[in-house]
Structures are given as C-alpha cells and as structure tokens.
Design a protein around this motif. Structure first.
Motif, PDB file in Angstrom:
ATOM      1  N   ILE A   1       0.838  -1.200   0.000  1.00 39.38           N
ATOM      2  CA  ILE A   1       0.000   0.000   0.000  1.00 39.38           C
ATOM      3  C   ILE A   1       0.873   1.250   0.000  1.00 39.38           C
ATOM      4  O   ILE A   1       0.643   2.194  -0.768  1.00 39.38           O
ATOM      5  CB  ILE A   1      -0.939  -0.014   1.225  1.00 39.38           C
ATOM      6  CG1 ILE A   1      -1.969  -1.139   1.091  1.00 39.38           C
ATOM      7  CG2 ILE A   1      -1.638   1.340   1.395  1.00 39.38           C
ATOM      8  CD1 ILE A   1      -2.815  -1.366   2.321  1.00 39.38           C
ATOM      9  N   GLU A   2       1.902   1.263   0.834  1.00 40.60           N
ATOM     10  CA  GLU A   2       2.800   2.419   0.904  1.00 40.60           C
ATOM     11  C   GLU A   2       3.466   2.663  -0.444  1.00 40.60           C
ATOM     12  O   GLU A   2       3.571   3.811  -0.895  1.00 40.60           O
ATOM     13  CB  GLU A   2       3.854   2.189   1.985  1.00 40.60           C
ATOM     14  CG  GLU A   2       4.840   3.346   2.114  1.00 40.60           C
ATOM     15  CD  GLU A   2       5.953   3.063   3.112  1.00 40.60           C
ATOM     16  OE1 GLU A   2       6.631   4.026   3.515  1.00 40.60           O
ATOM     17  OE2 GLU A   2       6.146   1.880   3.483  1.00 40.60           O
TER      18      GLU A   2
ATOM     19  N   GLY B   1       3.329  14.478   2.371  1.00 43.06           N
ATOM     20  CA  GLY B   1       3.586  13.115   1.911  1.00 43.06           C
ATOM     21  C   GLY B   1       2.361  12.251   2.087  1.00 43.06           C
ATOM     22  O   GLY B   1       1.317  12.505   1.487  1.00 43.06           O
ATOM     23  N   ILE B   2       2.451  11.242   2.924  1.00 42.26           N
ATOM     24  CA  ILE B   2       1.311  10.361   3.201  1.00 42.26           C
ATOM     25  C   ILE B   2       0.631  10.803   4.493  1.00 42.26           C
ATOM     26  O   ILE B   2       1.271  10.902   5.540  1.00 42.26           O
ATOM     27  CB  ILE B   2       1.750   8.890   3.333  1.00 42.26           C
ATOM     28  CG1 ILE B   2       2.243   8.360   1.982  1.00 42.26           C
ATOM     29  CG2 ILE B   2       0.595   8.021   3.844  1.00 42.26           C
ATOM     30  CD1 ILE B   2       2.753   6.927   2.036  1.00 42.26           C
ATOM     31  N   THR B   3      -0.662  11.087   4.383  1.00 37.95           N
ATOM     32  CA  THR B   3      -1.474  11.394   5.568  1.00 37.95           C
ATOM     33  C   THR B   3      -2.329  10.185   5.898  1.00 37.95           C
ATOM     34  O   THR B   3      -3.048   9.676   5.039  1.00 37.95           O
ATOM     35  CB  THR B   3      -2.385  12.609   5.318  1.00 37.95           C
ATOM     36  OG1 THR B   3      -1.595  13.741   4.960  1.00 37.95           O
ATOM     37  CG2 THR B   3      -3.204  12.939   6.560  1.00 37.95           C
ATOM     38  N   SER B   4      -2.237   9.720   7.119  1.00 36.96           N
ATOM     39  CA  SER B   4      -3.088   8.616   7.572  1.00 36.96           C
ATOM     40  C   SER B   4      -4.207   9.171   8.443  1.00 36.96           C
ATOM     41  O   SER B   4      -3.973  10.024   9.297  1.00 36.96           O
ATOM     42  CB  SER B   4      -2.264   7.596   8.371  1.00 36.96           C
ATOM     43  OG  SER B   4      -1.367   6.915   7.530  1.00 36.96           O
TER      44      SER B   4
ATOM     45  N   LYS C   1       2.079   0.043  12.171  1.00 35.58           N
ATOM     46  CA  LYS C   1       2.639   0.095  10.826  1.00 35.58           C
ATOM     47  C   LYS C   1       2.030   1.234  10.012  1.00 35.58           C
ATOM     48  O   LYS C   1       2.723   1.909   9.243  1.00 35.58           O
ATOM     49  CB  LYS C   1       2.443  -1.248  10.129  1.00 35.58           C
ATOM     50  CG  LYS C   1       3.357  -2.343  10.678  1.00 35.58           C
ATOM     51  CD  LYS C   1       3.077  -3.698  10.058  1.00 35.58           C
ATOM     52  CE  LYS C   1       4.020  -4.752  10.646  1.00 35.58           C
ATOM     53  NZ  LYS C   1       3.739  -6.112  10.126  1.00 35.58           N
ATOM     54  N   MET C   2       0.733   1.424  10.161  1.00 31.84           N
ATOM     55  CA  MET C   2       0.071   2.543   9.472  1.00 31.84           C
ATOM     56  C   MET C   2       0.626   3.871   9.980  1.00 31.84           C
ATOM     57  O   MET C   2       0.860   4.804   9.210  1.00 31.84           O
ATOM     58  CB  MET C   2      -1.437   2.460   9.694  1.00 31.84           C
ATOM     59  CG  MET C   2      -2.246   3.551   9.009  1.00 31.84           C
ATOM     60  SD  MET C   2      -4.004   3.133   8.994  1.00 31.84           S
ATOM     61  CE  MET C   2      -4.758   4.759   8.946  1.00 31.84           C
TER      62      MET C   2
ATOM     63  N   LYS D   1      -0.427   6.962  21.237  1.00 31.73           N
ATOM     64  CA  LYS D   1       0.669   6.170  21.813  1.00 31.73           C
ATOM     65  C   LYS D   1       1.488   5.447  20.737  1.00 31.73           C
ATOM     66  O   LYS D   1       2.573   4.945  21.011  1.00 31.73           O
ATOM     67  CB  LYS D   1       0.114   5.112  22.772  1.00 31.73           C
ATOM     68  CG  LYS D   1      -0.456   5.651  24.070  1.00 31.73           C
ATOM     69  CD  LYS D   1      -0.985   4.466  24.881  1.00 31.73           C
ATOM     70  CE  LYS D   1      -1.804   4.901  26.075  1.00 31.73           C
ATOM     71  NZ  LYS D   1      -2.398   3.719  26.748  1.00 31.73           N
ATOM     72  N   LEU D   2       0.960   5.369  19.524  1.00 28.44           N
ATOM     73  CA  LEU D   2       1.617   4.592  18.475  1.00 28.44           C
ATOM     74  C   LEU D   2       2.967   5.200  18.100  1.00 28.44           C
ATOM     75  O   LEU D   2       3.182   6.409  18.235  1.00 28.44           O
ATOM     76  CB  LEU D   2       0.729   4.529  17.225  1.00 28.44           C
ATOM     77  CG  LEU D   2      -0.640   3.879  17.386  1.00 28.44           C
ATOM     78  CD1 LEU D   2      -1.454   4.042  16.109  1.00 28.44           C
ATOM     79  CD2 LEU D   2      -0.515   2.406  17.751  1.00 28.44           C
ATOM     80  N   GLN D   3       3.850   4.339  17.598  1.00 25.34           N
ATOM     81  CA  GLN D   3       5.128   4.827  17.087  1.00 25.34           C
ATOM     82  C   GLN D   3       4.893   5.704  15.864  1.00 25.34           C
ATOM     83  O   GLN D   3       3.950   5.478  15.097  1.00 25.34           O
ATOM     84  CB  GLN D   3       6.021   3.642  16.706  1.00 25.34           C
ATOM     85  CG  GLN D   3       6.444   2.781  17.883  1.00 25.34           C
ATOM     86  CD  GLN D   3       7.205   1.566  17.404  1.00 25.34           C
ATOM     87  OE1 GLN D   3       6.658   0.664  16.771  1.00 25.34           O
ATOM     88  NE2 GLN D   3       8.497   1.544  17.689  1.00 25.34           N
ATOM     89  N   ARG D   4       5.762   6.683  15.675  1.00 20.39           N
ATOM     90  CA  ARG D   4       5.631   7.555  14.511  1.00 20.39           C
ATOM     91  C   ARG D   4       6.980   8.160  14.182  1.00 20.39           C
ATOM     92  O   ARG D   4       7.912   8.146  14.990  1.00 20.39           O
ATOM     93  CB  ARG D   4       4.627   8.668  14.775  1.00 20.39           C
ATOM     94  CG  ARG D   4       5.036   9.612  15.887  1.00 20.39           C
ATOM     95  CD  ARG D   4       4.164  10.829  15.947  1.00 20.39           C
ATOM     96  NE  ARG D   4       4.762  11.854  16.803  1.00 20.39           N
ATOM     97  CZ  ARG D   4       4.542  13.147  16.680  1.00 20.39           C
ATOM     98  NH1 ARG D   4       3.740  13.594  15.742  1.00 20.39           N
ATOM     99  NH2 ARG D   4       5.119  14.010  17.481  1.00 20.39           N
TER     100      ARG D   4
END
Length: 430
Positions: free
Chosen positions: A24-25, A110-113, A193-194, A215-218
């Motif tokens: 997807i990325e 860039g990519i916005t989630s 991952k997202m 809390k997710l990694q970024r």
C-alpha cells in the motif's frame, strides 16, 4: 489482516487482503506524483464538479450530511478555505516572493493517515479532501459501519474531467491518492505500521481511541491533528425567546438536534434559556410544536435498542420528579427534558434535549472548558452576543454559530486551520 476497499483509483466492495502496509505504501508514494503536477485551480474545479454531482445524486440522498458536504466543496468556498488557511492559492503551486529576497511555498507532507470515526458518514470525505488540496496521499482506516457509504461517496468522483491549459485532468488522479482500509482496532501491530508510514496523522474519535492512537510509534517529522471528543450546547437570550422570530429560532434548533441523530460533536445536547417572560414549560411547548412540524418532513426512522431504553428511563425519571418535567411525543420521536440544574448533561441522542433556565447567559460561562466545540446561539442583543462570545472563546469554545447552522462545518475546524497544518512551509532566501 488488512482489508482494502479502495486503492489505486479502484474500489472493491468485498475488499482486497494485505498482510501489511508495504505494498500500500509503495502504491501511494508512486501515485502522489499525479497530485504534484496538478494546478490547484484544477483540483478546485474537480471538487466543485463533484459537489454538483453530490447535490443532484438521488443514489446518495439517503446518506446524512451530503447536502452540507456539497456546499462545503463548492468552488467559492474552497477558494475561501485556502485563502483563509494559507493566504494565497498560488503558494500551493509555486514559490511566491514575500519580502526582499525571500520566497515561500506550501509543499505537501507526503502520506497522511486518517483514523476515521463512525458518527458522521461524510467525515472521510472532509478529512481526506483537505489533505488532497495540500497534495498529500491519503490512507483512511474506516469503521465497518460506514465503508459502504464511503465507497459510494468516493466513487462519484471517478469520471469527472476538467480541461485546463489544453490538458485534460480527471478525478481518477485524486482517487489514486485515496486508500480505504479496515482492520480490527485491537490490532496494534497494524495500527503501528500505518502510523510509521505517515507524514501526518489525522485522528478522529472518542477519548479512548484518540489516546491509543497517540501512543503509536511515529516518525519524528510526523504532524498530528487530533479531533477528539467534543460537546455542544445552545443558548437563547431573553430577547430571542420573547421575539416575534422565536418560532424561527426553535425550528433552527430542532434542525440542529435531528441532524446525525445528535451523534456529531456539533450536535446540541442542552439548551440554556435566559430567564424571560416565558416560562421553561412554555418554551418546552413551543419547542415541541417545532419538533412536530419538522418531524412531518423528517421523521425519526431508526433507533437503537440501547438508546430507546435510555430515553424511556429518562422520561420515567423526569415524569416522576417533583422538580423536573418533560414534554414528549407519544412515541420516541422527540423528548424534551426540563429542569433547573445548571450543568452539562450526558448525551442521550435521537432527538432528546435538555432545557434549563439561567438568570443571565453569563451564568453558563463557568461550565465551559476546551471540550466544548460549538455553542448554538439565538441572541437579539448583538452587544450581549459579542460579550458572551468573547468570554466563551476565552474559556475554550471553538465555534459559535446561529442556531440552525451548528452542523454546517466551516473553518477554522475545532480551532485549527487544517490546510495550514497539512503543508510544510518551505523558504528560499537569496
């Protein structure tokens, strides 16, 4: 497992399966070049044509909020949105000189989630189209209950065309930068991952969901926009209640109440009435008349069992109390709960509203925190409105709207100029 319902400009009712976000990325990073070569006037024209289709589409008439969305995406409104947020449309196309040898340009991130909430069916469009205007590619995690509506809404953009400077541009280029996915919210590995492929994160939802996503990694360079749980109420000053226009005000309030079954952050849950010549019970009766008129045009068609139980319990509580009262329909079409306890009540939904009386509209100000999104107002005294607005916004309110327009989304949005947050301001000094 990730189930993908829209990718590379195509939609899949049953979804495609992906193990992770690597494929997807790759697709999203490749497709972003189609946005980078598209003039902002073209993007505006494509969305303007899309807005006209929304307005006349009978197939989408059952999706609540489509009429508001079509107004929001009109050309003049989009131009106003960009100018308000960025100052000049051309910042999105090229470097502009601002002073001496300094030039500025607004580049996409860039990519916005996007983590989309399920309370407003059109939310995925608002969220992603803001980002598209900034030339970002978009991955949206969409709740199961709105996936079908999201596919229907996005698909309408598919074959729209615009000619500009001798070249044909199509809505497909925009759709190629929209990816719709679903995976279980408890899958923290997939959420992580997202998050990690995101250059910006747009987060919609309740308090628990927002906290978990934050809390997710970024990436350290990732920009966050958070639209968490909010609360809205309405206020009438005494002159509005006694005004010859009071029926107009009450009908506007009812329109705000019935929209989105009061699930939107902008839906009023409580109405505070400044003490006037009309008693609370009289106002309750007039509001009931407004409900009766509007219910004929927009009847309540569906109600969850849990909400029905809450309404019945509240009716029992208010009906049996010596210091509370209620006005309601024979069925569950509307419920007006009347008391003098000056507080913000827990939302019930499905056309249930609390009426409360205050001696002065200023008495409401101590209740206000940054959790308040919108205050619907019916004021005849403009000076009093401006004083109340200043006090309320100092305490945390983001939006003050005339009753009848509380659910019409405008900008700033929850105190943010969203486009400004979704670009990187780049400079050249020479």
């Amino acid at each position: 497992m990730i189930r993908c319902y829209g990718i590379d400009g195509k939609f899949y009712c049953n979804g495609l399966e992906y193990e992770d976000f690597s494929c997807i990325e790759k697709i999203m990073k490749h497709n972003i070049s189609e946005l980078q070569g598209m003039p902002i006037q073209v993007m505006i024209s494509l969305l303007d044509k899309y807005s006209k289709r929304l307005l006349i589409s009978r197939e989408l008439a059952d999706i609540e909020g489509v009429a508001y969305l079509s107004l929001y995406l009109k050309k003049n409104n989009l131009i106003r949105l960009i100018k308000t947020s960025l100052g000049n449309l051309e910042y999105l196309d090229k470097f502009l000189q601002v002073e001496g040898g300094k030039l500025l340009k607004a580049q996409g991130r860039g990519i916005t989630s996007h983590w989309i909430a399920g309370n407003v069916p059109t939310l995925s469009i608002y969220s992603s189209f803001h980002s598209l205007l900034c030339r970002n590619s978009n991955i949206l995690r969409i709740p199961k209950e709105v996936i079908k509506d999201a596919i229907r809404l996005f698909s309408l953009l598919d074959d729209i065309e615009v000619e500009y400077d001798g070249r044909i541009y199509t809505g497909v280029s925009l759709l190629k930068n929209i990816c719709l996915v679903y995976f279980d919210s408890d899958r923290m590995d997939l959420n992580n991952k997202m998050s990690l492929i995101s250059d910006a994160r747009v987060i919609w939802g309740g308090e628990r969901a927002v906290k978990e996503i934050l809390k997710l990694q970024r990436k350290t360079t990732c920009k966050d926009l958070v639209f968490g749980p909010k609360y809205s109420f309405a206020v009438f000053d005494k002159d509005a209640i006694e005004s010859s226009k009071n029926n107009e005000y009450f009908e506007g309030l009812v329109k705000d109440i019935i929209a989105f079954d009061q699930r939107a952050c902008s839906s009023p849950q409580v109405v505070f009435l400044e003490k006037s010549l009309c008693s609370l019970e009289e106002v309750g009766g007039r509001l009931a008349e407004a409900f009766e008129r509007i219910n004929k045009r927009a009847p309540l068609t569906d109600i969850l069992e849990g909400v029905a139980v809450k309404i019945i319990n509240k009716r029992g509580e208010y009906g049996l109390s010596i210091d509370k009262t209620l006005v309601c329909s024979k069925g569950l079409d509307y419920t007006i709960l009347i008391d003098r306890d000056i507080k913000l009540e827990e939302p019930i939904g499905c056309r249930t509203i609390f009426l409360k009386e205050v001696n002065n509209v200023k008495d409401i100000v101590p209740l206000i925190t940054p959790r308040i999104q919108c205050v619907g107002v019916a004021f005849e005294n403009i000076e009093k409105l401006m004083e109340f607005s200043n006090m309320s916004t100092e305490k945390g309110v983001d939006r003050i709207n005339r009753v009848g327009t509380m659910n019409i989304y405008d900008f700033p949005w929850d105190g943010s100029l969203v486009l400004n947050e979704l670009v990187r301001w780049c400079s050249v000094n020479y």
